[in-house]
Design an enzyme around this catalytic site. Sequence first.
Site, mmCIF file in Angstrom:
data_model
loop_
_atom_site.group_PDB
_atom_site.id
_atom_site.type_symbol
_atom_site.label_atom_id
_atom_site.label_comp_id
_atom_site.label_asym_id
_atom_site.label_seq_id
_atom_site.Cartn_x
_atom_site.Cartn_y
_atom_site.Cartn_z
ATOM 1 N N ASN A 1 3.509 -3.297 -0.857
ATOM 2 C CA ASN A 1 3.035 -4.236 0.172
ATOM 3 C C ASN A 1 1.507 -4.202 0.284
ATOM 4 O O ASN A 1 0.944 -4.721 1.237
ATOM 5 C CB ASN A 1 3.688 -3.905 1.524
ATOM 6 C CG ASN A 1 3.358 -2.489 1.992
ATOM 7 O OD1 ASN A 1 2.598 -1.775 1.332
ATOM 8 N ND2 ASN A 1 3.916 -2.094 3.121
ATOM 9 N N GLU B 1 -0.890 0.759 6.162
ATOM 10 C CA GLU B 1 0.062 -0.329 5.981
ATOM 11 C C GLU B 1 -0.581 -1.655 6.395
ATOM 12 O O GLU B 1 -1.579 -1.658 7.126
ATOM 13 C CB GLU B 1 1.286 -0.075 6.871
ATOM 14 C CG GLU B 1 2.013 1.234 6.561
ATOM 15 C CD GLU B 1 2.926 1.142 5.348
ATOM 16 O OE1 GLU B 1 2.795 0.171 4.565
ATOM 17 O OE2 GLU B 1 3.760 2.032 5.172
#
Length: 251
Positions: free
Chosen positions: A136, A143
Amino acid sequence: MRFYKVTDYKEMSRKAANIISAQIILKPDCVLGLATGSTPIGIYQQLIEWYKKGDLDFHEVRTVNLDEYKGISSDNPQSYRYFMNQNLFNHINIAQEHTFLPDGMAKDSEAECTRFNDVIQLLGGVDLQLLGLGHNGHIAFNEPDEAFGKGTHCVALTESTIDANSRLFREGELVPSHAYTMGIRSIMLAKKILLVVSGKDKAEILYKAMTGPIIPTIPASILQMHPDITVVTDADAAALLDDKLFAQTDK
Ligand code: F6R
């Protein structure tokens, strides 16, 4: 940015190990920033091989790792400390006290983040930071988010990261939901960055991160701003990148 495209995982590992060796030879007391995950394993194997041949000496090297699971002790085989010992430290001449990771068992998370930031600063910063790339776009455990993370912090892992990590845990074993991670700021402060990427499944995210807009929803895209970054990728991961990007293509 310097790009190297090589044929496969083995060559990627060799090329990246070459770059790390050059750093150690040029500055024997350098600070290496290290990563865990499947991508760097071949690099560590190559470094061990060269150490055993007498071509590399780690006794003055210091290392800091990008991240560590929260709530897992260093003797747990799933901890990143354990991974580093098994895959590198136990096989080279580096003293354990020269190797630094966040302490997953620290009682006070905030104090642990401050301690780890201080460690990096006291060492004089990272000379060469090795990075893998998450599916991702995460780097370390930064993140996708609304803003880029700064120094070391404690994060809740996304479902996709927990899923990706679960392959490394035995059935029924609890996959950690939180981790300590160097922030984007800590990573960007490294003097040099070495990003290694392998496999078809990383081609799309590598393309987006290296050529798309610089956005916190793709944390690795910030690397486009680093003044001294080398990207070593195998042909599969480089599939969507323009050949003009590559300084050297080993066909
Ligand atoms: C590990 C780390 C992670 C990995 C990334 C890619 O210390 O910081 O960001 O680099 O998840 O993992 P692999 O190499 O297993 O695909």
